[in-house]
Design an enzyme around this catalytic site. Structure first.
Site, PDB file in Angstrom:
ATOM      1  N   SER A  42     -14.388   4.936   4.732  1.00  0.00           N
ATOM      2  CA  SER A  42     -13.084   4.865   4.054  1.00  0.00           C
ATOM      3  C   SER A  42     -12.991   3.600   3.202  1.00  0.00           C
ATOM      4  CB  SER A  42     -11.943   4.898   5.089  1.00  0.00           C
ATOM      5  OG  SER A  42     -11.987   3.773   5.946  1.00  0.00           O
TER       6      SER A  42
ATOM      7  N   ASN B  11      -7.859   1.276  15.862  1.00  0.00           N
ATOM      8  CA  ASN B  11      -6.749   2.243  15.830  1.00  0.00           C
ATOM      9  C   ASN B  11      -5.395   1.582  15.666  1.00  0.00           C
ATOM     10  OD1 ASN B  11      -8.814   3.956  16.268  1.00  0.00           O
ATOM     11  ND2 ASN B  11      -8.259   4.521  18.362  1.00  0.00           N
TER      12      ASN B  11
ATOM     13  N   THR C 129      26.043  26.769 -15.664  1.00  0.00           N
ATOM     14  CA  THR C 129      25.566  27.318 -14.392  1.00  0.00           C
ATOM     15  C   THR C 129      24.847  28.610 -14.760  1.00  0.00           C
ATOM     16  OG1 THR C 129      27.573  28.590 -13.972  1.00  0.00           O
ATOM     17  CG2 THR C 129      27.535  26.367 -13.081  1.00  0.00           C
ATOM     18  N   HIS C 130      23.797  28.939 -14.051  1.00  0.00           N
ATOM     19  CA  HIS C 130      22.938  30.079 -14.419  1.00  0.00           C
ATOM     20  C   HIS C 130      22.456  29.962 -15.868  1.00  0.00           C
ATOM     21  CE1 HIS C 130      24.543  32.069 -10.792  1.00  0.00           C
ATOM     22  NE2 HIS C 130      25.698  31.568 -11.186  1.00  0.00           N
TER      23      HIS C 130
ATOM     24  N   SER D  61       0.797  17.285 -31.999  1.00  0.00           N
ATOM     25  CA  SER D  61      -0.160  18.373 -31.779  1.00  0.00           C
ATOM     26  C   SER D  61      -1.408  18.119 -32.602  1.00  0.00           C
ATOM     27  CB  SER D  61       0.513  19.681 -32.205  1.00  0.00           C
ATOM     28  OG  SER D  61      -0.452  20.620 -32.622  1.00  0.00           O
TER      29      SER D  61
ATOM     30  N   ASN E  72       6.468  16.628 -29.196  1.00  0.00           N
ATOM     31  CA  ASN E  72       6.514  17.242 -27.863  1.00  0.00           C
ATOM     32  C   ASN E  72       7.024  16.266 -26.796  1.00  0.00           C
ATOM     33  OD1 ASN E  72       5.397  19.639 -28.835  1.00  0.00           O
ATOM     34  ND2 ASN E  72       3.305  18.895 -28.520  1.00  0.00           N
TER      35      ASN E  72
ATOM     36  N   TYR F  20      -5.637   8.678  18.515  1.00  0.00           N
ATOM     37  CA  TYR F  20      -6.268   8.632  17.190  1.00  0.00           C
ATOM     38  C   TYR F  20      -7.380   9.667  17.074  1.00  0.00           C
ATOM     39  CZ  TYR F  20      -8.732   7.010  13.053  1.00  0.00           C
ATOM     40  OH  TYR F  20      -9.329   6.957  11.819  1.00  0.00           O
TER      41      TYR F  20
ATOM     42  N   GLN G 110      -7.694   9.201   9.114  1.00  0.00           N
ATOM     43  CA  GLN G 110      -8.229   8.363   8.035  1.00  0.00           C
ATOM     44  C   GLN G 110      -7.734   8.885   6.681  1.00  0.00           C
ATOM     45  OE1 GLN G 110     -12.186   6.595   8.348  1.00  0.00           O
ATOM     46  NE2 GLN G 110     -12.829   7.865   6.659  1.00  0.00           N
TER      47      GLN G 110
ATOM     48  N   LYS H 140      -4.510   7.723   4.010  1.00  0.00           N
ATOM     49  CA  LYS H 140      -4.382   6.736   2.928  1.00  0.00           C
ATOM     50  C   LYS H 140      -4.465   7.290   1.506  1.00  0.00           C
ATOM     51  CE  LYS H 140      -7.155   4.553   5.654  1.00  0.00           C
ATOM     52  NZ  LYS H 140      -8.330   3.766   6.061  1.00  0.00           N
TER      53      LYS H 140
HETATM   54  N1  ARG Z   1     -11.366   3.885   9.016  1.00  0.00           N
HETATM   55  C1  ARG Z   1     -10.465   4.308  10.020  1.00  0.00           C
HETATM   56  C2  ARG Z   1      -9.208   4.861   9.337  1.00  0.00           C
HETATM   57  O1  ARG Z   1      -9.037   4.644   8.213  1.00  0.00           O
HETATM   58  C3  ARG Z   1     -10.081   3.180  10.887  1.00  0.00           C
HETATM   59  C4  ARG Z   1      -9.817   3.561  12.307  1.00  0.00           C
HETATM   60  C5  ARG Z   1     -11.051   4.130  12.879  1.00  0.00           C
HETATM   61  N2  ARG Z   1     -10.986   4.216  14.288  1.00  0.00           N
HETATM   62  C6  ARG Z   1     -11.973   4.783  15.016  1.00  0.00           C
HETATM   63  N3  ARG Z   1     -11.823   4.769  16.277  1.00  0.00           N
HETATM   64  N4  ARG Z   1     -13.009   5.353  14.455  1.00  0.00           N
HETATM   65  O2  ARG Z   1      -8.422   5.521   9.961  1.00  0.00           O
END
Ligand code: ARG
Length: 498
Positions: free
Chosen positions: A24, A112, A157-158, A279, A287, A319, A324, A327
């Site tokens: 990650s 975690n 409306t509508h 365009s 536009n 967890y 992961q 994010k």
């Molecule tokens: N890279 C992980 C994440 O973004 C971090 C936590 C990973 N924990 C684990 N026990 N593998 O969620």
């Protein structure tokens, strides 16, 4: 030290493809500083609890600060050989100061709880940044509304003519929706800004930690107390995505209106050139593509919401690596919401409004019907349904005779009333004229929240006052974070210099 610091139990490294699939580090780049902050706070607390000796803490903090500087000056190479930024930073620190001291930094902590500290710290800033842009958009809306309190405009409306209103009234309707978005952001913030650190992998730790102290150093207002909840709950991230999606849904409807009103057929408004495109083949084109993009990208934020909900729906408590994936959609979602709000504020501040044409268009058609019906109730003692019938007959008459409502003669009126409600209602010509005059119609609107210009002026003043209070609320949250940042910085500096 070569190889992963997390794989002592395993005999082989990830194969390269799996490493790329698993890591990650890319999305973690956004939480690099947060990860350093979190580790500093944790290790300071461990020292204060008598777990890390001062000499080791000093080495750790120095190494962490060096790492931060190397990161900001672009000196670090972080590839998929690291599972995540947490591994990279820990290993980098160990590389600098050795395993004896460096090996202490992760005492009583798991990735975690570590990762949710980082994401919560990032998301709380994102929420404030979004909130600030919401307020800036409202500021732009108020400025524009101020000059259009008397700009008469049709309301639909509508997609059909409904009642006469004003452009300011329209604008303020979205300002109110955005003010609610602001409240939602602030409430979400209060749930995000809680400390999960100290929850360990799922069930806490036997190390004598102090969770309140890390909360203080990191600017969290309280704890996510339960260790399972702290490490595996993501409802706060779902909520942030949901608030973002709602904001985009509000923007998207403004876009839909503005796109339609920019057509030649409507010609109510025109975007400033810096927000329009042309365009490749049709030289005449202007536009409103920026509006279309905001409307289109609302889908992306809905996608984030659904992605996060789907991610959490089936996983067991505790967890799982699925999490992961929290994010990337969150980062994308915040980018989209922030930029969309900024661009919308720009569009509003530079918008050209064809007030005269708007007012002219509002005069066409039969929207005065409801006003006439209500006036017959208040001034001629008809029941509403009688009045409704009578006016509906007038509308039909005007369509058949191809005449405007205001041009119906008193004699025709008497005859129609006799025929439809069994009573002759006598009116003079001025009654019908006054009932259909747009300005008078607006003046006669008396319900709270209506487009009566006086009411709109009152609302505008009230909302401007609210805006000031909202800025104050936002700033106090920002100040609290700045203070905690200062506190952490000072505490780090203090221990380094001891
Ligand atoms: N890279 C992980 C994440 O973004 C971090 C936590 C990973 N924990 C684990 N026990 N593998 O969620």
């Amino acid at each position: 030290m070569t190889g992963s610091i997390f794989r002592s139990r395993l005999s082989k490294a990830f194969d390269e493809r799996t490493a790329r699939f698993h890591t990650s580090v890319i999305e973690d780049m956004r939480i690099f500083d947060e990860d350093i902050d979190g580790t500093e706070a944790h290790d300071i607390m461990l020292h204060e609890q008598g777990i890390i000796p001062l000499e080791s803490l000093k080495l750790i903090l120095k190494a962490l600060e060096e790492t931060r500087n190397e990161w900001h000056s672009g000196k670090l190479q972080i590839g998929p050989e690291f599972e995540d930024i947490h591994e990279f930073i820990e290993k980098h620190v160990i590389g600098k100061i050795g395993l004896e001291s460096g090996g202490m930094i992760h005492t009583g902590r798991s990735r975690n709880d570590q990762v949710v500290v980082d994401i919560r710290m990032k998301v709380r800033m994102d929420l404030l940044d979004v909130a600030e842009r919401v307020l800036q958009l409202n500021e732009a809306i108020f400025k524009l509304a101020e000059t259009h309190v008397d700009t008469i405009m049709m309301m639909y409306t509508h997609s059909q003519h409904a009642q006469i209103g004003t452009f300011a009234h329209y604008l303020l309707s979205y300002a109110d929706a955005l003010a609610r978005d602001f409240q939602r952001l602030m409430e979400c913030y209060s749930r995000v800004n809680k400390n999960p650190l100290g929850a360990g992998p799922i069930g806490g730790t036997s190390i004598r930690i102090n969770r309140e102290r890390t909360a203080e150093l990191l600017g969290f207002e309280g704890l996510v107390e339960n260790s399972i909840d702290a490490t595996s709950g993501r409802d706060w991230a779902v909520e942030a995505a949901s608030v973002s999606a709602i904001i985009m849904s509000n923007l998207s409807r403004i876009c839909a209106d503005f796109i339609e009103w920019s057509t030649r057929e409507f010609n109510y408004i025109e975007l400033a050139d810096e927000y329009a495109s042309s365009s490749s083949i049709m030289p005449q084109k202007k536009n409103p593509s920026t509006l279309e993009l905001i409307r289109g990208r609302s889908a992306e934020t809905y996608g984030t919401l659904v992605e996060l909900l789907s991610m959490v729906k089936g996983i067991q408590s505790g967890y799982s690596q699925d999490l992961q994936g929290t994010k990337p959609p969150l980062w994308r979602c915040f980018d989209t919401v922030k930029t969309s709000l900024e661009i919308m504020a720009g569009i509003i501040s530079t918008l050209k409004v064809n007030s005269i044409h708007m007012a002219e268009s509002a005069k066409e058609g039969l929207t005065a019907a409801v006003e006439l019906a209500e006036r017959l109730v208040t001034e001629k003692n008809l029941s509403f349904r009688e009045s409704y019938r009578l006016v509906a007959a007038l509308v039909r008459y005007s369509i058949e005779k191809n005449t405007r409502l205001e041009d119906i003669q008193p004699e025709a009126f008497s005859e129609i009333s006799e025929r439809t409600i069994g009573r002759e209602i006598k009116l003079d010509a001025s009654f019908i004229k006054e009932s259909t005059d747009a300005k008078l119609i607006l003046k006669r609107r008396r319900s709270r929240g209506s487009p009566n210009p006086e009411e709109v002026r009152r609302k505008l003043e009230d909302r401007k006052k609210q805006l000031k209070e909202s800025y104050a609320a936002l700033n106090s949250k920002r100040e609290a974070i700045s203070k905690s940042k200062e506190l952490l910085k000072e505490t780090v500096a203090k221990y380094i210099s001891l």
